[in-house]
Write an enzyme that holds these catalytic residues in place. Structure first.
Site, PDB file in Angstrom:
ATOM      1  N   ASN A 179       1.507   3.107  -2.592  1.00 44.62           N
ATOM      2  CA  ASN A 179       0.789   4.049  -3.459  1.00 44.62           C
ATOM      3  C   ASN A 179      -0.448   4.594  -2.760  1.00 44.62           C
ATOM      4  O   ASN A 179      -0.754   5.789  -2.873  1.00 44.62           O
ATOM      5  CB  ASN A 179       0.394   3.376  -4.781  1.00 44.62           C
ATOM      6  N   ASP A 213      -3.603  -3.753 -18.085  1.00 40.32           N
ATOM      7  CA  ASP A 213      -2.507  -2.891 -18.554  1.00 40.32           C
ATOM      8  C   ASP A 213      -2.698  -2.380 -19.980  1.00 40.32           C
ATOM      9  O   ASP A 213      -1.717  -2.103 -20.673  1.00 40.32           O
ATOM     10  CB  ASP A 213      -1.173  -3.660 -18.477  1.00 40.32           C
ATOM     11  N   ARG A 248      -5.680  -8.177  -9.095  1.00 42.80           N
ATOM     12  CA  ARG A 248      -6.756  -8.992  -9.706  1.00 42.80           C
ATOM     13  C   ARG A 248      -7.482  -8.214 -10.786  1.00 42.80           C
ATOM     14  O   ARG A 248      -7.461  -6.988 -10.811  1.00 42.80           O
ATOM     15  CB  ARG A 248      -7.735  -9.423  -8.607  1.00 42.80           C
ATOM     16  N   GLU A 284      -9.005  -5.596 -20.149  1.00 43.90           N
ATOM     17  CA  GLU A 284      -7.783  -6.382 -20.286  1.00 43.90           C
ATOM     18  C   GLU A 284      -6.648  -5.678 -19.524  1.00 43.90           C
ATOM     19  O   GLU A 284      -6.453  -4.478 -19.654  1.00 43.90           O
ATOM     20  CB  GLU A 284      -7.401  -6.520 -21.766  1.00 43.90           C
ATOM     21  N   GLY A 296       0.764  -1.236   0.000  1.00 46.90           N
ATOM     22  CA  GLY A 296       0.000   0.000   0.000  1.00 46.90           C
ATOM     23  C   GLY A 296       0.796   1.288   0.000  1.00 46.90           C
ATOM     24  O   GLY A 296       0.321   2.323   0.488  1.00 46.90           O
ATOM     25  N   HIS A 355       0.964   1.114 -13.223  1.00 50.31           N
ATOM     26  CA  HIS A 355       1.760  -0.060 -13.608  1.00 50.31           C
ATOM     27  C   HIS A 355       3.244   0.323 -13.550  1.00 50.31           C
ATOM     28  O   HIS A 355       3.618   1.402 -14.066  1.00 50.31           O
ATOM     29  CB  HIS A 355       1.380  -0.535 -15.008  1.00 50.31           C
TER      30      HIS A 355
END
Ligand code: GRF
Length: 222
Positions: free
Chosen positions: A16, A149, A95, A147, A14, A113
């Site tokens: 971020n 990324d 997920r 989908e 965590g 990402h």
């Protein structure tokens, strides 16, 4: 400027989430984290939320496309709506997001990402970049699509890959930039300045870059 209510999804430490909480508390972004949700009951990120008196929930997800996954998808939307969430932030969440979430929050789910998408998607972006031998790596905040990324890119930050770097040392250098660009992306959403045109995200009312933008995109002239 009205405050954005944020729902943050986490799976791990965590950092971020913490950067977003700190940016809200410091008045650097016009937002408030109103709920934190994790697929992992023991995610330290849930402890971070609780230490800031933010409602924190463990929602088991099960296997993709299982009845448990569908139930979790519905529960996610219920929790977000119960906490008046305007913008969903996936922050180290590992997920897939379900169809009910995309229906409830169209173009209002962000993800971070730890690579310069579309390079190195997946769950080991930093290590894959180091192993590939790239000279520049970085991180990306983008609108989430079903989908992994693949959604339109809002902001990216680049870092050098140094001699001797491995996945861990590179991940640490990238993480410091993640903690800068995620709050910046959220603030642009709070200012209503992002417009999506196909794959492109247009930052409206672009003005001489702020110091932060200049730091994040060193190529900008200020
Ligand atoms: C970060 O590098 C994030 O980009 C990736 O997981 C790492 C840990 O995130 N998805 P956090 O410390 O849990 O925010």
């Amino acid at each position: 400027m009205s405050q954005l209510n944020l729902g943050v999804f986490v799976s791990g430490g965590g950092t971020n989430l913490q950067a977003i909480i700190d940016a809200c508390a410091g008045g650097r972004i016009d937002a408030t984290v109103t709920v934190v949700i994790s697929d992992k009951a023991d995610a330290y990120a849930l402890e971070r939320a609780r230490s800031h008196d933010i409602p924190a929930y463990h929602v088991p997800v099960g296997k993709n496309d299982s009845p448990e996954f569908t139930a979790a998808d519905r529960r996610h939307v219920e929790l977000l709506q119960n906490h008046d969430v305007d913008l969903v932030c996936l922050a180290g969440y590992m997920r897939l997001i379900g169809p009910n979430m995309f229906a409830a929050y169209p173009e209002a789910i962000l993800n971070i990402h730890p690579a310069l998408l579309p390079s190195f998607p997946g769950t080991h972006g930093q290590e894959d970049a180091a192993d590939y031998g790239v000279k520049v790596a970085g991180c990306t905040v983008h609108f989430a699509w079903p989908e992994f990324d693949t959604g339109p890119i809002i902001i990216q930050a680049a870092v050098p890959v140094l001699p001797g770097d491995d996945g861990a040392s590179l991940a640490a250098r990238i993480l410091a930039q993640e903690h800068k660009i995620y709050p910046q992306a959220i603030q642009w959403c709070a200012e209503g300045r992002l417009r999506i045109e196909g794959r492109r995200v247009i930052l409206e009312d672009a003005r001489p870059p702020t110091i932060m933008e200049a730091i994040i995109s060193p190529g900008l002239e200020i």
